[in-house]
Design an enzyme around this catalytic site. Structure first.
Site: not given
Ligand code: ATP
Ligand code: MG
Length: 573
Positions: A43, A269, A279
């Site tokens: 995102e 994760r 984020k």
């Molecule tokens: P955050 O929790 O930091 O806001 P998010 O999951 O909302 O992260 P996205 O932009 O939706 O951020 O993530 C894109 C991809 O990266 C998703 O498939 C998510 O599962 C993966 N991802 C995000 N954080 C991690 C992590 N700590 N370890 C592994 N994969 C991750």
């Molecule tokens: Mg997300």
């Protein structure tokens, strides 16, 4: 790579992780026509961090290994939080990590039209309805983990009526939050995600790509499942928090009777000690000016790590080593540092730089004489060759490499004692010169032994210490930034009562040293270069460097604390 030695979460099956086992099986049975198509779906509401690198390495990595494809897809369904700055940075970061989407760059917003059409289909087939409850009322009727929810009074309104309202929602007739399109699933489901979840909401906001074309936006789960299907994704790899959403993901595809459905598979994760990987919280650090920006070298963002001096090779190696698991765990940040050290130890040229200079006059070397000493660029790799280092009457050494009253076992310089200058001669300290007013040491007078060029002692005498130095007349001025962890506690989220993670910020996370001097060979260094300053650590050039003003970041020190952790965990095992 030696997995058995890593106390970090090991893959659940030795050799191959559980996702690659599934891919093997699917390829063997010809599911999805033996194809592997993955996607990385960020995102664009922030910069990518090291957790995302794990997901990137996995999604792009398996595509490469299985001869498949990996799409980069922006999940841009929330116009309020998203921004082109993030869209650009994400592309730069994925490329920098060494991956390529080969022209397959997509946006969920590309599919808004299709997603809307499918919404109408669901209404027509009795699988969705327009609900007039407010968000608050929906919350109240949703039930709890132990109690079922209650049906919306609008649940059974005729499809024709829902269809009419959905079209009017789209044309902007109703205010934000006044209505939603909801899936008709089961308000008594033990999985709360299946209790008639919203599929579309009204949000009169300008979108960074579609402008004002839409005032209703699809919800994540719905948009994600359909986007995967539209792109022909075979394996939709995501993190564990989406496990409870999988039934809804599958419901969306089934309710629309779509064939060739993608399969969602969840993995743990990445969590890292001393590090926040959210984020939202990283944005808070940026907007609250607790760091200099998303690319502050203390940030766990890819941009921050890059500025700090991390290499894509080190990050990919780290992602390899942590493996994939189905249970959440926390990886020691020392492993990440270890991967960088290993990479730079092999590849980084060595130089000398003095952070806190103390002047040394070599009294038996005539003024104006400059000797060019031979220095080895990288003892790990003879191909790096040698360079010349100028040696003259006045040199600078590290203030800390001299003690007027040396403690026991101090092998560096002290009055009357000898020390070896790296790549140079052995010198003996003859006199300590002080500022008569303050008593502070201003310079040392030393003599050098001309028979010891290169550091050997032809008479066989033992000189234990070797220190780094720079010629005062030739050394270039520089600013050096030394970093420590941004947070001083292993779990930054664990804060004292009434406080948040900001209470755990490490006040010493940045120390700026000005007045440093580095050897002249660094005059031509440029952004992205990495090297070792002997005895001090690995460094890189900061983009703040300007003509006449070198700025270096310490990427990582030389001391490897990972080895210790490894040893401890092996002893405990
Ligand atoms: P955050 O929790 O930091 O806001 P998010 O999951 O909302 O992260 P996205 O932009 O939706 O951020 O993530 C894109 C991809 O990266 C998703 O498939 C998510 O599962 C993966 N991802 C995000 N954080 C991690 C992590 N700590 N370890 C592994 N994969 C991750
Ligand atoms: Mg997300």
């Amino acid at each position: 790579m030696d997995d058995a030695r890593d106390p970090s979460p090991a893959p659940e099956t030795p050799g191959k992780d559980f996702i690659r086992e599934i891919l093997d099986e699917d390829c063997r049975t010809g599911k999805h026509g033996g194809k592997v198509a993955t996607r990385f779906p960020p995102e664009p509401n922030g910069y990518l961090h090291i957790g995302h690198a794990k997901s990137i390495c996995l999604n792009f990595g398996v595509a490469l290994e299985y001869g498949g494809t990996c799409n980069l897809r922006f999940d841009d369904t929330n116009p309020l939080k998203e921004d082109v700055e993030y869209v650009d940075s994400i592309q730069e970061d994925v490329r920098w990590l060494g991956f390529d989407w080969d022209g397959r760059l997509f946006y969920a917003s590309d599919y808004f039209g299709k997603l809307y059409e499918f919404g109408e289909t669901l209404i027509r087939t009795g699988k969705a309805f327009v609900c007039d409850l407010s968000a608050e009322e929906v919350r109240k009727t949703r039930g709890t983990l132990t109690e079922p929810g209650r049906n919306s009074p609008y649940r059974d309104r005729p499809a024709e009526e829902s269809l009419d309202l959905f079209r009017r929602m789209r044309s902007g007739e109703f205010p934000d939050g006044s209505r939603t399109l909801r899936a008709k699933i089961d308000m008594a489901s033990p999985n709360i995600n299946l209790r008639d979840p919203a599929l579309f909401r009204i949000r009169k906001a300008t979108h960074h790509r579609t402008g004002d074309a839409w005032c209703i936006y699809p919800m994540y789960d719905y948009a994600h499942a359909i986007s995967d299907w539209i792109e022909g994704i075979t394996h939709s790899l995501c993190t564990l928090e989406f496990e409870d959403h999988r039934p809804l993901y599958d419901w969306c595809l089934e309710a629309l009777d779509l064939s060739n459905r993608p399969r969602q598979i969840e993995f743990a994760r990445l969590n890292l000690t001393y590090t926040l990987l959210s984020k939202r919280k990283l944005l808070h650090l940026v907007t609250g000016r607790h760091v200099r920006g998303w690319d502050d070298p203390r940030m766990p963002t890819i941009a921050g790590l890059r500025r700090r001096g991390y290499t894509p090779e080190a990050i990919r190696d780290f992602c390899d080593r942590i493996g994939l698991a189905k249970r959440d765990s926390v990886v020691e940040v020392e492993l990440l540092e270890h991967c960088l050290r290993e990479d730079l130890n092999r590849r980084a040229p060595r130089f000398m730089g003095v952070l806190d200079p103390l002047r040394v006059v070599i009294t038996n070397l005539p003024d104006g004489r400059v000797e060019e000493l031979d220095a080895v660029n990288n003892p790990e790799d003879p191909a790096h060759g040698t360079r010349k280092v100028p040696f003259a009457r006045e040199i600078l050494i590290e203030r800390d490499d001299f003690r007027e009253v040396p403690p026991p076992k101090y092998h560096r310089l002290s009055p009357g004692q000898e020390v070896r200058l790296r790549w140079g001669y052995i010198i003996r300290c003859r006199e300590v010169v002080k500022d008569p007013a303050t008593g502070a040491i201003t310079e040392l007078h030393c003599t050098y032994d001309p028979a010891t060029r290169g550091g050997d002692t032809p008479d066989g005498r033992k000189v234990k210490g070797t220190i780094h130095w720079v010629s005062a007349a030739h050394g270039l001025p520089a600013e050096v930034r030394l970093y420590d962890r941004l947070f001083s506690t292993p779990n930054p989220d664990e804060a004292p009562a009434g406080k948040d993670f900001l209470a755990n910020l490490n006040p010493e996370s940045l120390v700026v040293r000005t007045g440093c001097r580095v050897e002249p060979a660094l005059a031509a260094t440029k952004r992205g270069d990495f090297f070792q300053f002997e005895r001090l650590g690995y460094f890189t050039v900061d983009p703040d460097t300007a003509p006449g003003g070198l700025v270096f970041n310490r990427s990582v020190s030389l001391r490897d604390s990972w080895a210790k952790i490894e040893k401890k965990s092996r002893a405990g095992a």
